[in-house]
Design an enzyme around this catalytic site. Structure first.
Site, PDB file in Angstrom:
ATOM      1  N   CYS A 221       0.920  -1.377   0.046  1.00  0.00           N
ATOM      2  CA  CYS A 221      -0.123   0.089   0.102  1.00  0.00           C
ATOM      3  C   CYS A 221       1.214   1.191  -0.024  1.00  0.00           C
ATOM      4  CB  CYS A 221      -1.042  -0.113   1.286  1.00  0.00           C
ATOM      5  SG  CYS A 221      -0.183  -0.089   2.826  1.00  0.00           S
TER       6      CYS A 221
ATOM      7  N   HIS B  34      -4.810   8.395   3.070  1.00  0.00           N
ATOM      8  CA  HIS B  34      -4.979   6.672   3.054  1.00  0.00           C
ATOM      9  C   HIS B  34      -6.500   6.339   3.304  1.00  0.00           C
ATOM     10  CE1 HIS B  34      -4.489   2.491   3.677  1.00  0.00           C
ATOM     11  NE2 HIS B  34      -3.210   2.511   3.213  1.00  0.00           N
TER      12      HIS B  34
END
Length: 631
Positions: free
Chosen positions: A30, A557
């Site tokens: 990620c 995020h």
């Protein structure tokens, strides 16, 4: 030690700490973390992993190991680690759901759509050029002028390129899509079209195949696979799986030599013994079945053919009809299949226009729909089918029904063509003028066009995803502009704003990557919190990095552990390098999908390089409210 050698050493150390290569089921990353799916999490030595070079922290979530390396660095570490463990291009979602029961039709449609996304620009450009040159070929002024003739010839060459190698392009994209090395897909595509093989179109027309091999007594006809889209998809999938298999089984010391050799040879053997013959049998079955319906079922047969012909275009088997059309003209002097194929194509064009009407304010929709429709006017439907209709499904159905309605008019008006090989606007030139043929040709296409448009708009009202998408677009268009001040950071999402120290993810809560806020969103529209530039996005679209004009480096995020969703809930509206302004929409988020996956929607907004700022608003916050400022 170079960076590459350092990352290689890190990868080897990680593998040793998790119990060996056989315990690694997959990997991904990620914005900040390397994520490794383990077959048995009990084998992982967490203390040793915490001491891995450059690692800022490590923890386990179920069978998923998460190692914090930080933005940017994690990309480089993942590139080396995934190659070392042979887990590149693998999705953690696919691994976790490997045993889940799925609808085979949905899987097939999704695979087709994914494969054609990469090669769509080439198809679209070639389609438009082909349509233009098809019209210009009928103009005497072009043929009589050297310069115009030369330009037309060059344009014709440019337009035919992608279609001449379409099986190669599809094989390349399919191999890449299913996790294999893309270059091996190119190799297999080249084998399918090798000039030493008999041409597939000639073979379909009844040409004798002189080159026949005998393998263990079984004959193998050495015929190429021109137009073999289904075969290309199948062999691309097989090539990818063989590549993964041999990469895992062959020792590293000889892998570079033996793995591609074994993959290409076994794939070639399967191509000519199993996959190719199976694809050709399918072609024959479909072709004969469709022709039988038109010859024996009257108006119903015509409607069925026009309704499903563009489905056959998806498989690439429609090229077989050329031989049948030629035979029809030789036997009867008239070709009734040509107008049926033409109205089937126009139905898909109408569906594209219908979709465009629904999404006219969407810039990206206009960019793909307008050229896709224009290509259908010149007889090329692939951009419309693969670029729009197949992707959203309901326009494909609407286009098929529109084509079927026009097929009934073709039957009732006794419409036919005197040639073959051209459809839509250029196809008017070969329409049989008997029985008001030109007028009926135009009427038939208007029926298909109108049917595709109207039915797409109607079916959209019953499609939950479409209604949701249009509601989101309406919200985006209604967003107010922000009068941004350089020292402020504005709420990128509407929802509850808190200090990042309250985040459920320990990495963010411990400020490992920086300080900031966390938002639990109540709405799925993400806007820019500042004026600045997009400096980082991810293939999984779950995070975005921004360089603000005040010097701040911002990481947003979206959700926690949402990288595992492989980008499905996120529709990114910007790309790396875009200049953005505060309040500009950056992303659409399907919050319900994240929640149904059992994941948190908490969205940290981290300032990675500044410490002198304060939170000025917390609790329930509206989209675009000032939430932080520099001090």
């Amino acid at each position: 030690m170079s960076k590459q050698e350092r990352y290689q050493a890190i990868s080897e150390q990680i593998v040793q700490c998790v119990g060996g290569m056989d315990n690694v089921a997959g990997s991904a990353h990620c914005a900040t973390r390397l994520r490794i799916m383990l077959k048995d999490s009990s084998k992982a030595d967490m203390d040793a992993l915490d001491r891995v070079d450059l690692c800022k922290g490590v923890f386990m979530t179920g069978d998923q190991l998460q190692m914090i390396f930080g933005a940017g660095l994690v990309n480089d570490v993942y590139d080396v680690f995934s190659k070392y463990t042979h887990t590149e291009n693998m999705s953690l979602t696919d691994i976790k759901n490997a045993s889940a029961k799925k609808n085979p039709l949905q899987v097939a449609i999704k695979s087709l759509s994914d494969v054609f996304i990469d090669i769509m620009p080439g198809i679209l450009a070639a389609a438009l050029l082909m349509g233009v040159t098809g019209v210009m070929n009928n103009w005497s002024v072009v043929q009589n002028n050297e310069t115009l003739h030369a330009l037309n010839r060059l344009a014709s060459l440019a337009s035919s390129g992608i279609f001449a190698i379409l099986p190669l392009a599809v094989c390349y994209s399919a191999t890449k899509r299913y996790g294999g090395k893309a270059i091996l897909g190119i190799v297999m595509g080249a084998i399918m079209l090798d000039s030493s093989l008999a041409n597939a179109y000639d073979a379909a027309s009844g040409a004798v195949i002189a080159d026949v091999l005998h393998l263990f007594g079984f004959p193998i006809e050495m015929i190429g696979f021109q137009g073999g889209i289904i075969v290309a998809l199948m062999i691309g999938y097989v090539t990818a799986k063989l590549d993964i298999f041999f990469d895992r089984k062959i020792p590293d010391v000889v892998k570079l030599l033996l793995s591609p050799l074994c993959t290409v040879f076994v794939a070639t053997l399967l191509l000519f013994t199993v996959i190719g013959p199976l694809g050709r049998e399918l072609s024959t079955l479909i072709t004969n079945g469709l022709v039988w319906t038109t010859q024996n079922l009257g108006v119903i047969g015509y409607m069925l053919f026009a309704g499903v012909q563009q489905i056959i275009v998806i498989t690439g088997l429609h090229h077989i009809f050329g031989a049948i059309e030629a035979q029809l003209i030789a036997d009867t002097g008239r070709n009734f299949l040509n107008p049926l194929m033409s109205v089937a194509l126009m139905g898909q064009g109408g569906a594209v226009i219908g979709y465009l009407i629904l999404h006219w304010k969407n810039v990206r929709a206009r960019e793909i729909c307008i050229p896709s429709f224009l290509s259908t006017l010149f007889g090329i439907s692939e951009p419309a089918v693969f670029g729009v209709n197949l992707r959203y499904k309901y326009p494909l159905v609407a286009g098929c029904i529109g084509g079927a309605l026009a097929g009934a008019w073709v039957y009732l008006s006794n419409l036919a063509a005197l040639g073959f090989g051209t459809t839509a606007v250029p196809g008017l030139a070969i329409a049989d003028p008997a029985n008001n043929g030109y007028v009926n040709y135009v009427i038939a296409h208007l029926i298909a066009l109108a049917g595709g448009i109207v039915l797409t708009v109607v079916l959209a009202q019953f499609n939950a995803e479409e209604r949701k998408q249009r509601a989101e677009e309406k919200k985006l268009n209604a967003l107010p502009t922000l009068d941004a001040q350089i020292e402020f950071f504005y709420a990128p999402l509407a929802g509850e704003v808190r200090s990042v120290t309250t985040c459920s993810d320990p990495m963010f809560a411990q400020k490992t990557m920086g300080d900031g806020i966390v938002i639990t969103p109540t709405d799925g529209i993400l806007i820019s919190p500042v004026n600045g530039k997009v400096v980082m996005t991810f293939p999984t679209r779950h995070a975005i990095g921004i360089a603000a004009e005040n010097g701040a480096e911002i990481l947003i995020h979206v959700g926690l552990d949402t990288v595992s969703l492989d980008g499905k809930p996120f529709d990114l509206l910007v790309k790396e390098g875009d200049e953005i302004s505060a309040g500009q929409p950056l992303m659409k988020i399907d919050l319900d999908m994240i929640k149904k996956a059992g994941l948190s929607t908490e969205t940290p907004m981290i300032i990675t390089n500044l410490k002198d700022f304060e939170i000025v608003k917390s609790g329930n916050t509206l989209l675009g409210e000032a939430v932080m400022r520099t001090v």
